[in-house]
Design a protein around this motif. Structure first.
Motif, PDB file in Angstrom:
ATOM      1  N   ALA A 219      -3.640   0.159  13.279  1.00  0.00           N
ATOM      2  CA  ALA A 219      -5.049   0.371  12.943  1.00  0.00           C
ATOM      3  C   ALA A 219      -5.414   1.845  13.062  1.00  0.00           C
ATOM      4  O   ALA A 219      -6.139   2.395  12.217  1.00  0.00           O
ATOM      5  N   GLU A 222      -3.964   3.582  10.049  1.00  0.00           N
ATOM      6  CA  GLU A 222      -4.698   3.276   8.819  1.00  0.00           C
ATOM      7  C   GLU A 222      -6.048   3.986   8.778  1.00  0.00           C
ATOM      8  O   GLU A 222      -6.510   4.396   7.710  1.00  0.00           O
ATOM      9  N   LEU A 223      -6.699   4.130   9.927  1.00  0.00           N
ATOM     10  CA  LEU A 223      -7.988   4.815   9.968  1.00  0.00           C
ATOM     11  C   LEU A 223      -7.826   6.335   9.919  1.00  0.00           C
ATOM     12  O   LEU A 223      -8.672   7.046   9.375  1.00  0.00           O
ATOM     13  N   ARG A 261     -12.614   2.508   1.912  1.00  0.00           N
ATOM     14  CA  ARG A 261     -11.375   1.994   2.487  1.00  0.00           C
ATOM     15  C   ARG A 261     -11.509   1.821   3.997  1.00  0.00           C
ATOM     16  O   ARG A 261     -11.084   0.793   4.569  1.00  0.00           O
ATOM     17  N   ARG A 264     -13.715  -1.255   4.645  1.00  0.00           N
ATOM     18  CA  ARG A 264     -13.005  -2.522   4.472  1.00  0.00           C
ATOM     19  C   ARG A 264     -12.069  -2.794   5.646  1.00  0.00           C
ATOM     20  O   ARG A 264     -11.959  -3.930   6.117  1.00  0.00           O
ATOM     21  N   LEU A 265     -11.392  -1.751   6.108  1.00  0.00           N
ATOM     22  CA  LEU A 265     -10.470  -1.923   7.220  1.00  0.00           C
ATOM     23  C   LEU A 265     -11.208  -2.338   8.490  1.00  0.00           C
ATOM     24  O   LEU A 265     -10.792  -3.266   9.204  1.00  0.00           O
ATOM     25  N   ASP A 268     -12.346  -5.935   8.237  1.00  0.00           N
ATOM     26  CA  ASP A 268     -11.248  -6.886   8.443  1.00  0.00           C
ATOM     27  C   ASP A 268     -10.836  -6.957   9.910  1.00  0.00           C
ATOM     28  O   ASP A 268     -10.525  -8.039  10.424  1.00  0.00           O
ATOM     29  N   PHE A 385      -0.908  -5.832   8.928  1.00  0.00           N
ATOM     30  CA  PHE A 385      -0.563  -4.566   8.283  1.00  0.00           C
ATOM     31  C   PHE A 385       0.812  -4.589   7.617  1.00  0.00           C
ATOM     32  O   PHE A 385       1.328  -3.540   7.247  1.00  0.00           O
ATOM     33  N   ARG A 387       3.116  -4.965   4.540  1.00  0.00           N
ATOM     34  CA  ARG A 387       2.969  -4.892   3.085  1.00  0.00           C
ATOM     35  C   ARG A 387       4.352  -4.888   2.451  1.00  0.00           C
ATOM     36  O   ARG A 387       5.256  -4.205   2.931  1.00  0.00           O
ATOM     37  N   ARG A 394      -2.209  -0.209  -1.364  1.00  0.00           N
ATOM     38  CA  ARG A 394      -3.325   0.726  -1.210  1.00  0.00           C
ATOM     39  C   ARG A 394      -4.003   0.990  -2.551  1.00  0.00           C
ATOM     40  O   ARG A 394      -5.208   1.179  -2.619  1.00  0.00           O
ATOM     41  N   LYS A 397      -6.496  -1.473  -3.112  1.00  0.00           N
ATOM     42  CA  LYS A 397      -7.528  -1.441  -2.076  1.00  0.00           C
ATOM     43  C   LYS A 397      -7.324  -2.523  -1.026  1.00  0.00           C
ATOM     44  O   LYS A 397      -8.276  -3.097  -0.501  1.00  0.00           O
ATOM     45  N   THR A 399      -5.984  -3.913   2.732  1.00  0.00           N
ATOM     46  CA  THR A 399      -5.950  -3.393   4.104  1.00  0.00           C
ATOM     47  C   THR A 399      -4.713  -3.841   4.861  1.00  0.00           C
ATOM     48  O   THR A 399      -4.442  -3.337   5.956  1.00  0.00           O
TER      49      THR A 399
END
Length: 449
Positions: A219, A222-223, A261, A264-265, A268, A385, A387, A394, A397, A399
């Motif tokens: 997290a 991602e942020l 983005r 949204r993260l 979630d 997370f 993928r 990404r 879009k 998360t």
């Protein structure tokens, strides 16, 4: 298999044979009572005195002639029982150990297993009473702690990990047990009579800790990426591009995209946290699964038109009642249908079906005709997370939390998620709900969107 047979207590140990005088003194009160009864017999019933005296003499001869061993003092007898019980634990100790919910072993001071409780018999079949404890428990750190507890008479607590057959973590507590001494006091320190070995499985706890650590790390990463982009663009707009209108418009568009983005993260992450708070509370309200799917299709129809995809629905014409939380089931439908639209866009359509599952319950399935997913990725799709393709996720879009949210919601609803996919053949996500509310017989219909 554990030996649950009880060991019979040994008979009291005998001392040397007592002397005649000692034997008379031991039964003096009995002799006095008999003589008193004889006197009453003479006085009340007129029994002849010679007969009474002859009986008394015979009784005295029997007492003197009959050998009667002298018993040892009680303190010596208690020590004798204690020595016997050092070999096998008593019934009370076994019942107490059986009441514990973790695997427990009673081991004597020589390292021989004497009792295995019910939980340990099921989990450690190789540990049997009568065998050294090292035959069944082979962890070196555990055996070292056992030796320390046996030598020092202190409580030892250790943790260790095992790699075979899967990675597992355990904690063991080894506590010495001292049998009561002759004076009733319990000894402490020194060589114990028994040792209680209790083992606790920490695997699930450690996996949760690792999952939380990974979640925080992911997290944060991602942020940090969109935050760094925003910071860089703001600094550029404040400096070199301060008067550049074209660059300003382009940078502002990118900044808006990065801010969305992050939003949204965060949404979630908060959604996942809320679901986890009530993960053990099963919803009891009845909701219409077909209505939820149709509502979600309407909400995602602009995205379907943008991607030039058709959505097909096959479902019963009436209500499809399941026990669940409407808002959470809308999240499930949105995530599954949105994934089908985004990652199955080359197939030009996705099919949604609601039908009776096997052996019971309703089954909601979303099938796309995209590129498909390789088999090695399928077990990890619901991880946070995770993928299959970071760049395409990404770009769409995503998360990386959508399927993790789906999994936690379905766990709360006692539902099952099955994923079937092959490269080049698209993917099928099927959710099976238990205990349906049976509807009346209705014809099935097909709705195209």
């Amino acid at each position: 298999m554990a030996d649950n047979t009880e060991v019979t207590e040994p008979a009291p140990r005998s001392g040397p044979v007592a002397s005649p005088l000692r034997r008379v003194l031991d039964v003096k009160w009995l002799l006095f009572a008999v003589l008193l009864l004889m006197g009453l017999a003479v006085a009340v019933y007129g029994v002849p005195v010679p007969a009474v005296l002859a009986a008394a003499a015979l009784l005295l001869v029997i007492v003197l002639v009959t050998p009667r061993p002298g018993l040892l003092p009680p303190a010596i007898l208690l020590d004798d029982r204690r020595e016997q019980r050092r070999l096998w634990p008593g019934t009370g100790m076994k019942v107490t150990v059986d009441a514990l919910s973790m695997p427990c072993f009673l081991v004597d001071g020589r390292g021989i297993t004497r009792y295995v409780n019910t939980v340990a018999r099921a989990r450690y079949s190789g540990v049997r009473p009568g065998d050294p404890v090292s035959f069944g428990l082979r962890a070196p750190s555990l055996l070292e702690a056992f030796d320390r507890a046996r030598t020092n008479g202190t409580v030892e607590r250790i943790e260790w990990a095992e790699k075979v057959p899967t990675e597992s973590w355990f904690e063991a507590s080894i506590a010495p047990i001292h049998m009561p001494a002759a004076n009733g006091a319990t000894a402490t320190g020194g060589n114990p009579d028994f040792l209680l070995v209790a083992i606790r499985d920490l695997t699930e706890q450690r996996r949760l800790e690792r999952m939380r650590t990974d979640f925080v790390a992911n997290a944060s990463h991602e942020l940090r990426t969109p935050l760094a982009s925003l910071t860089g663009f703001i600094e550029t707009l404040q400096g070199p591009a301060k008067e550049d209108a074209v660059a300003r418009e382009r940078f502002l568009a990118i900044m808006l995209d990065q801010a969305n983005r992050m939003r949204r993260l965060i949404d979630d992450i908060l959604s996942l946290s809320r679901i986890e708070l009530k993960a053990h509370v099963r919803p009891e309200t009845q909701v219409d699964l077909a209505e939820i799917v149709r509502h979600t299709m309407d909400a995602l129809s602009p995205l379907a038109r943008e991607l030039d995809l058709e959505i097909g629905l096959t479902a019963p014409a009436g209500e499809v009642l399941v026990r669940g939380d409407r808002d959470e089931l809308i999240q499930v439908a949105e995530n599954l249908i949105e994934n089908g639209l985004k990652y199955g866009s080359i197939g030009k359509r996705i099919d949604i079906s609601i039908e009776t599952g096997k052996p019971s319950g309703w089954c909601l399935a979303v099938k796309d005709y995209g590129e498909g997913i390789a088999p090695e990725h399928l077990p990890r799709l619901t991880e946070r997370f995770y993928r299959v393709d970071v760049a395409s996720s990404r770009a769409m879009k995503g998360t990386g939390l959508g399927l993790a949210i789906v999994k936690h919601i379905l766990t709360r609803h006692r539902a099952r998620l099955d994923i079937d996919s092959r490269p080049g053949e698209g993917a099928r996500f099927a959710v099976t709900f238990p205990e349906p509310v049976p509807p009346a017989d209705r014809p099935s219909g097909r709705i195209a969107g």
